[in-house]
Design an enzyme around this catalytic site. Structure first.
Site, short mmCIF file in Angstrom:
data_model
loop_
_atom_site.label_atom_id
_atom_site.label_comp_id
_atom_site.label_asym_id
_atom_site.label_seq_id
_atom_site.Cartn_x
_atom_site.Cartn_y
_atom_site.Cartn_z
N GLU A 181 -68.51 -73.94 -45.43
CA GLU A 181 -68.18 -75.01 -44.48
C GLU A 181 -68.46 -74.50 -43.08
O GLU A 181 -68.60 -73.28 -42.88
CB GLU A 181 -66.70 -75.39 -44.63
CG GLU A 181 -66.39 -75.98 -45.99
CD GLU A 181 -65.02 -76.62 -46.08
OE1 GLU A 181 -64.25 -76.55 -45.10
OE2 GLU A 181 -64.73 -77.20 -47.14
N PRO A 182 -68.47 -75.39 -42.10
CA PRO A 182 -68.75 -74.92 -40.73
C PRO A 182 -67.83 -73.78 -40.31
O PRO A 182 -68.25 -72.86 -39.63
CB PRO A 182 -68.54 -76.18 -39.88
CG PRO A 182 -68.84 -77.32 -40.80
CD PRO A 182 -68.39 -76.87 -42.16
N GLU A 204 -75.67 -66.01 -50.05
CA GLU A 204 -74.97 -65.55 -51.27
C GLU A 204 -74.20 -64.24 -51.01
O GLU A 204 -74.09 -63.38 -51.89
CB GLU A 204 -75.94 -65.46 -52.44
CG GLU A 204 -76.57 -66.82 -52.68
CD GLU A 204 -77.09 -67.06 -54.05
OE1 GLU A 204 -76.66 -66.38 -54.98
OE2 GLU A 204 -77.93 -67.98 -54.20
N GLY A 205 -73.66 -64.14 -49.79
CA GLY A 205 -72.87 -62.96 -49.40
C GLY A 205 -73.71 -62.02 -48.55
O GLY A 205 -74.73 -61.52 -49.02
N THR A 206 -73.28 -61.80 -47.32
CA THR A 206 -74.03 -60.92 -46.41
C THR A 206 -74.02 -59.48 -46.94
O THR A 206 -73.22 -59.13 -47.82
CB THR A 206 -73.35 -60.90 -45.03
OG1 THR A 206 -72.01 -60.40 -45.19
CG2 THR A 206 -73.30 -62.29 -44.39
N SER A 207 -74.87 -58.65 -46.35
CA SER A 207 -74.87 -57.22 -46.74
C SER A 207 -73.48 -56.62 -46.49
O SER A 207 -73.04 -55.75 -47.25
CB SER A 207 -75.92 -56.46 -45.93
OG SER A 207 -77.20 -56.81 -46.38
N THR A 241 -78.16 -75.45 -49.76
CA THR A 241 -79.56 -75.37 -50.19
C THR A 241 -79.89 -76.54 -51.10
O THR A 241 -79.11 -76.86 -52.01
CB THR A 241 -79.81 -74.04 -50.94
OG1 THR A 241 -79.53 -72.97 -50.05
CG2 THR A 241 -81.24 -73.93 -51.44
N SER A 257 -68.19 -66.31 -44.96
CA SER A 257 -67.84 -65.11 -45.75
C SER A 257 -66.43 -65.22 -46.31
O SER A 257 -66.16 -64.80 -47.44
CB SER A 257 -67.93 -63.86 -44.87
OG SER A 257 -69.28 -63.60 -44.55
#
Ligand code: CAA
Length: 395
Positions: free
Chosen positions: A135-136, A377-380, A168, A140
């Protein structure tokens, strides 16, 4: 770790895997690679080629044939993703959402009726799906959401209101797997999952995101205004949503790792060709040690990514038998492969010099496309958190 005597940690490619790899490679190089540059320019959704990939069984690779899929395993999915991403990252993004985020969720958590109605048409490539968690004000920290689903007085419908972002395939999706709050007091335990028909009143597509890369994969906000969702469209029990979202993200992260590897391979092959052909100071630039160091580091990281991806595929296969989670294996593969894609596309651009920066070659597109793999799909940073929590036994 997941090694056992009868299930090695790194799976071998069977003849079936190799056949699929050849088939997808030929199709992707023949039909997708030649149009990738123009699609990147226009940002047009590649309806025709996605339909053809659906007809080849690539929209539900791991879904059983009785539910419209190809009935293959996780490694087959990863191999197909690598080949498609090598030709065009946008196509692989669309395929990854259909396969590992949407079909996997239905396959694992859907009732028979839900599978017949919502899995079969997507796995067979007839319909396009989206997965909507972000959502805005919640990225994370996925367990905090402002959108709501409230059961109405009849007890037969949830009334959904709110705004979701960065979805997406939302501009073209026929169906959306939506995660929203049914009981905010319970925080992440109050999240539930719903199957949303996009042709029903109360569902609207919001602003389309103008993106740096993967420009032919359409991304937009979606907005719910008193959308009435039948109770039978809830996936899992009330409050199961967060676990469903996280479970399918584990599968999704293997797909994004494979996508990152495909982009890295495409860039690396271009770097090799250029290092052989381009001359400076009277020699091919590949004869200089500073270029050789780049080539050696790129190749090593690419092959290490492949091994982590294969390991994650084996862990997911094993999970089908044991129910054990493969979260850490998936996060390690995604973390390393996406950082590798960023490294390899940057070094490839550097090797090409000014030509790498020019839109006349696909190098700058690889560089832009690779960037998202460290974010979605989840940051590093989230992957590192997941891995470290596991290692420190904090979860
Ligand atoms: N599988 C199953 N259950 C899981 C899980 C997993 N991988 N990860 C966590 N859980 C469970 C935990 O066991 C816990 O269960 P209990 O309540 O029963 O104890 C519960 O979920 C909460 O777990 P945490 O306390 O670890 O949750 P958290 O709030 O600390 O957050 C997080 C965990 C890993 C940071 C998670 O929020 C996360 O992954 N964030 C990133 C979100 C993300 O990847 N977004 C991407 C959007 S989708 C996208 O990009 C798709 C696209 O369009 C291409």
């Amino acid at each position: 770790m997941l090694e056992t005597a009868d299930q090695p940690i790194i799976p071998h490619l069977t003849e079936e895997h190799r056949q699929l790899q050849r088939l997808v490679r030929e199709f992707a190089q023949r039909e997708i690679a030649p149009i990738a540059g123009a699609l990147d320019e226009s940002g047009e959704f590649p309806t025709d080629t996605i339909r053809k990939l659906g007809a080849m069984g690539l929209m539900g690779i791991e879904v059983a044939e009785e539910y419209g899929g190809a009935g293959m395993d996780t490694l087959a999915y990863a191999l197909a993703m690598i080949e498609i991403a090598k030709a065009d990252a946008s196509h692989s993004t669309i395929i990854s959402v259909n396969n590992s985020l949407y079909c996997h969720a239905l396959d694992r958590f859907g009732t028979e009726a839900q599978k017949q109605r919502y899995l079969v048409p997507v796995a067979s490539g007839e319909k396009i799906a989206a997965y909507s968690l972000t959502e805005p004000m919640s990225g994370s920290d996925a367990g905090t959401m402002a959108s709501r689903a409230v059961l109405d007085e009849s007890g037969k419908y949830y009334v959904i209101n709110g705004r979701k972002s960065w979805v997406t395939s939302a501009p073209v999706a026929d169906v959306v797997l939506l995660f929203t709050m049914t009981d905010p007091a319970l925080k992440h335990k109050g999240v539930s999952a719903f199957l949303i028909d996009t042709d029903r009143p109360g569902f609207m597509r919001g602003k389309t995101e103008p993106k740096l890369g993967i420009r032919a994969s359409a991304t937009s906000e979606i907005v719910f205004e008193d959308y009435r969702c039948p109770v039978e469209n809830r996936l899992g029990a009330p409050g199961d949503g967060f676990k469903i979202a996280m479970t399918v993200l584990d599968a999704g992260r293997i797909g994004i790792a494979a996508q990152a590897l495909g982009i890295a391979e495409a860039a690396y092959e271009a770097a090799l060709t250029y290092a052989r052909q381009r001359h400076a100071f009277g020699s091919p630039i590949g004869s200089f040690q500073m270029i050789q160091q780049k080539i050696a580091d790129m190749k090593t990281r690419i092959e290490a990514s492949r091994l982590l991806i294969y390991q994650a595929c084996a862990a997911k296969e094993r999970s089908k038998l044991t129910g054990e989670r493969y979260t850490t294996e998936a996060s390690m593969a995604k973390l390393f492969a996406s950082e590798t894609a960023a490294f390899v596309t940057d070094e490839t651009l550097q090797i090409h010099g000014g030509m790498g920066y020019s839109k006349e070659l696909p190098i700058e597109r690889y560089y832009r496309d690779a960037r998202i793999t460290r974010i979605y799909e989840g940051t590093s940073e989230i992957q590192r958190m997941v891995i470290a929590r596991h290692e420190l036994s904090l979860r």
